[in-house]
Scaffold this motif. Structure first.
Motif, PDB file in Angstrom:
ATOM      1  N   PRO A 101       0.839  -1.194   0.000  1.00  0.00           N
ATOM      2  CA  PRO A 101       0.000   0.000   0.000  1.00  0.00           C
ATOM      3  C   PRO A 101       0.872   1.242   0.000  1.00  0.00           C
ATOM      4  CG  PRO A 101       0.056  -0.966   2.191  1.00  0.00           C
ATOM      5  CD  PRO A 101       0.816  -1.897   1.290  1.00  0.00           C
ATOM      6  N   ALA A 102       0.310   2.340  -0.468  1.00  0.00           N
ATOM      7  CA  ALA A 102       1.086   3.572  -0.594  1.00  0.00           C
ATOM      8  C   ALA A 102       0.501   4.658   0.294  1.00  0.00           C
ATOM      9  CB  ALA A 102       1.089   4.035  -2.044  1.00  0.00           C
ATOM     10  N   PRO A 103       1.339   5.601   0.726  1.00  0.00           N
ATOM     11  CA  PRO A 103       0.803   6.746   1.467  1.00  0.00           C
ATOM     12  C   PRO A 103      -0.308   7.433   0.679  1.00  0.00           C
ATOM     13  CG  PRO A 103       3.197   6.728   1.589  1.00  0.00           C
ATOM     14  CD  PRO A 103       2.808   5.658   0.593  1.00  0.00           C
ATOM     15  N   GLY A 104      -1.394   7.733   1.362  1.00  0.00           N
ATOM     16  CA  GLY A 104      -2.520   8.376   0.713  1.00  0.00           C
ATOM     17  C   GLY A 104      -3.568   7.429   0.174  1.00  0.00           C
ATOM     18  N   ASP A 105      -3.297   6.115   0.169  1.00  0.00           N
ATOM     19  CA  ASP A 105      -4.313   5.166  -0.274  1.00  0.00           C
ATOM     20  C   ASP A 105      -5.560   5.281   0.602  1.00  0.00           C
ATOM     21  OD1 ASP A 105      -2.893   4.075  -2.359  1.00  0.00           O
ATOM     22  OD2 ASP A 105      -2.384   2.196  -1.345  1.00  0.00           O
ATOM     23  N   THR A 106      -6.718   5.253  -0.021  1.00  0.00           N
ATOM     24  CA  THR A 106      -7.964   5.211   0.737  1.00  0.00           C
ATOM     25  C   THR A 106      -8.120   3.834   1.379  1.00  0.00           C
ATOM     26  OG1 THR A 106      -9.090   4.567  -1.293  1.00  0.00           O
ATOM     27  CG2 THR A 106      -9.129   6.906  -0.710  1.00  0.00           C
ATOM     28  N   TRP A 107      -8.898   3.790   2.505  1.00  0.00           N
ATOM     29  CA  TRP A 107      -9.046   2.487   3.149  1.00  0.00           C
ATOM     30  C   TRP A 107     -10.361   2.399   3.909  1.00  0.00           C
ATOM     31  CZ3 TRP A 107      -7.702   0.324   8.337  1.00  0.00           C
ATOM     32  CH2 TRP A 107      -7.726   1.278   9.352  1.00  0.00           C
ATOM     33  N   ASN A 108     -10.708   1.171   4.264  1.00  0.00           N
ATOM     34  CA  ASN A 108     -11.836   0.889   5.139  1.00  0.00           C
ATOM     35  C   ASN A 108     -11.446  -0.257   6.066  1.00  0.00           C
ATOM     36  OD1 ASN A 108     -14.347   0.965   6.331  1.00  0.00           O
ATOM     37  ND2 ASN A 108     -15.490   0.334   4.506  1.00  0.00           N
ATOM     38  N   VAL A 118      -7.678   0.022  -0.029  1.00  0.00           N
ATOM     39  CA  VAL A 118      -7.194  -0.941   0.964  1.00  0.00           C
ATOM     40  C   VAL A 118      -8.340  -1.297   1.907  1.00  0.00           C
ATOM     41  CG1 VAL A 118      -5.572  -1.303   2.868  1.00  0.00           C
ATOM     42  CG2 VAL A 118      -4.840  -0.040   0.829  1.00  0.00           C
ATOM     43  N   TRP A 119      -8.522  -2.601   2.127  1.00  0.00           N
ATOM     44  CA  TRP A 119      -9.570  -3.095   3.015  1.00  0.00           C
ATOM     45  C   TRP A 119      -8.949  -3.924   4.131  1.00  0.00           C
ATOM     46  CZ3 TRP A 119     -15.014  -2.576   2.527  1.00  0.00           C
ATOM     47  CH2 TRP A 119     -15.422  -1.834   1.414  1.00  0.00           C
ATOM     48  N   GLY A 120      -9.220  -3.532   5.378  1.00  0.00           N
ATOM     49  CA  GLY A 120      -8.843  -4.348   6.519  1.00  0.00           C
ATOM     50  C   GLY A 120     -10.038  -5.181   6.933  1.00  0.00           C
ATOM     51  N   THR A 132     -12.721 -12.307  -4.698  1.00  0.00           N
ATOM     52  CA  THR A 132     -13.644 -11.392  -5.367  1.00  0.00           C
ATOM     53  C   THR A 132     -13.250  -9.941  -5.114  1.00  0.00           C
ATOM     54  OG1 THR A 132     -15.451 -12.991  -5.200  1.00  0.00           O
ATOM     55  CG2 THR A 132     -16.053 -10.678  -5.554  1.00  0.00           C
ATOM     56  N   MET A 133     -12.897  -9.634  -3.874  1.00  0.00           N
ATOM     57  CA  MET A 133     -12.480  -8.272  -3.543  1.00  0.00           C
ATOM     58  C   MET A 133     -11.235  -7.877  -4.327  1.00  0.00           C
ATOM     59  SD  MET A 133     -13.150  -8.264   0.573  1.00  0.00           S
ATOM     60  CE  MET A 133     -12.765  -6.510   0.792  1.00  0.00           C
ATOM     61  N   VAL A 188      -6.184  -6.378   0.033  1.00  0.00           N
ATOM     62  CA  VAL A 188      -6.881  -6.966   1.175  1.00  0.00           C
ATOM     63  C   VAL A 188      -5.891  -7.279   2.299  1.00  0.00           C
ATOM     64  CG1 VAL A 188      -8.376  -8.820   1.990  1.00  0.00           C
ATOM     65  CG2 VAL A 188      -8.640  -7.924  -0.345  1.00  0.00           C
ATOM     66  N   ILE A 189      -6.096  -6.615   3.430  1.00  0.00           N
ATOM     67  CA  ILE A 189      -5.263  -6.795   4.618  1.00  0.00           C
ATOM     68  C   ILE A 189      -6.082  -7.566   5.649  1.00  0.00           C
ATOM     69  CG2 ILE A 189      -3.898  -5.652   6.392  1.00  0.00           C
ATOM     70  CD1 ILE A 189      -2.939  -5.154   3.471  1.00  0.00           C
ATOM     71  N   CYS A 190      -5.577  -8.702   6.090  1.00  0.00           N
ATOM     72  CA  CYS A 190      -6.336  -9.594   6.966  1.00  0.00           C
ATOM     73  C   CYS A 190      -5.916  -9.429   8.424  1.00  0.00           C
ATOM     74  CB  CYS A 190      -6.161 -11.041   6.519  1.00  0.00           C
ATOM     75  SG  CYS A 190      -6.873 -11.358   4.878  1.00  0.00           S
ATOM     76  N   TYR A 191      -6.894  -9.117   9.233  1.00  0.00           N
ATOM     77  CA  TYR A 191      -6.699  -8.870  10.664  1.00  0.00           C
ATOM     78  C   TYR A 191      -6.715 -10.172  11.463  1.00  0.00           C
ATOM     79  CZ  TYR A 191      -8.026  -7.745  15.467  1.00  0.00           C
ATOM     80  OH  TYR A 191      -8.087  -7.685  16.829  1.00  0.00           O
TER      81      TYR A 191
END
Length: 296
Positions: free
Chosen positions: A52-59, A78-80, A93-94, A101-104
């Motif tokens: 991921p890069a600085p400034g990437d949007t995320w949820n 980026v999705w956590g 799919t995502m 996709v970042i997995c918690y």
């Protein structure tokens, strides 16, 4: 739920500890006057990671599995999401919709509802986490705990996650009942980073501001909770200086209010325009990290 924890019985203790190879890590003086271990030695970062890069949007959605992965907001890069609660098909799919996709998972605690909870033994466990029934601090120094986390990293790889977000690595800041020290977390984050990178996964530092100088070279980005609320964002700006993103989440509604109502313009402005978090990817969420989001 086992995330978004904040505890403040903090005691910074001068420590010296030995690496597994038997070498003593020297203590040095940080600008804030606290003693800390020398910067960790990390394996070289492999090529091919989806960084991921600085400034990437995320949820950040941990309260529930992603219900309609084919209909996710594609403006969010980026999705956590929770490692256990989401399937490989959901993640695939995502990713097909362009998501990183970042997995918690919790790397520093035992959660009695997880499918691998039986792998922990009583000697692995410390005090209960205040306010989180069924959860106890884990001894991150013990081989069995680390083996469990290796299995979780293998699960993340097999499910197709791009990266991981290991939580609760800051037991030293809490009443852990295991005599965990800051140096133990430095060693543990280094271990997790090296193992994640071996598997082609990126990895976050979750909170734990005091060890940023020690592990900044090992991790790929920060996931931070409430640095605005607790006046800590300057610490996490170190990531931006190293051209690594900070994914910041604030919970201005508090821990008892979870609804779909936006916060006021003044509250949003105070968070989103905070000069100490310039360059961060900041969102406003309910404390339970459900689907509701207010973007900056």
């Amino acid at each position: 739920m086992g995330y978004t924890k904040r505890f403040f019985a903090i005691s910074y203790i001068t420590v010296a500890f030995s690496l597994a190879v038997g070498l003593t890590v020297p203590l040095s003086q940080r600008h804030d006057g606290h003693q800390h271990t020398a910067r960790a030695t990390c394996s070289p970062r492999p090529s091919g990671l989806k960084l991921p890069a600085p400034g990437d949007t995320w949820n950040y959605v941990l309260h529930n599995p992603i219900a309609n992965p084919s209909k996710i907001d594609t403006t969010i890069a980026v999705w956590g999401i929770d490692l256990f609660d989401n399937t490989a098909a959901t993640i695939s799919t995502m990713k097909g919709k362009g998501a990183n996709v970042i997995c918690y998972f919790s790397a520093g605690s035992y959660e009695d509802w997880r499918t691998d909870a039986s792998k922990f033994i009583i000697d692995d466990l410390g005090n209960e986490l205040d306010g989180w029934p069924g959860e106890r601090w884990a001894d991150i120094r013990i081989k069995n705990v680390r083996d469990i986390m290796i299995s979780r990293l293998d699960l993340a790889k097999s499910k197709g996650c791009n990266g991981v977000d290991p939580d609760n690595i800051d037991g030293f800041n809490n009443d852990n009942g295991l005599n965990l020290k800051e140096a133990d977390s430095v060693d543990y984050v280094t271990f997790l980073a090296n193992e994640a990178h071996k598997r082609g996964l990126t990895i976050s530092l979750k909170n734990a501001a005091s060890i940023i100088p020690d592990v900044i070279d090992c991790v790929d980005f920060s996931v931070n909770e409430q640095c605005h609320q607790y006046t800590e964002c300057n610490d996490f700006a170190t990531f931006i200086k190293h051209k690594k993103p900070v994914f910041q989440v604030e919970y201005p509604k508090g821990d008892e209010v979870n609804n779909d109502k936006p916060v006021s313009d003044s509250v949003k402005k105070s968070i989103c325009k905070d000069p100490t978090s310039a360059g961060f990817s900041t969102i406003i969420k309910n404390m339970n990290l459900d689907n509701w989001i207010q973007k900056c």
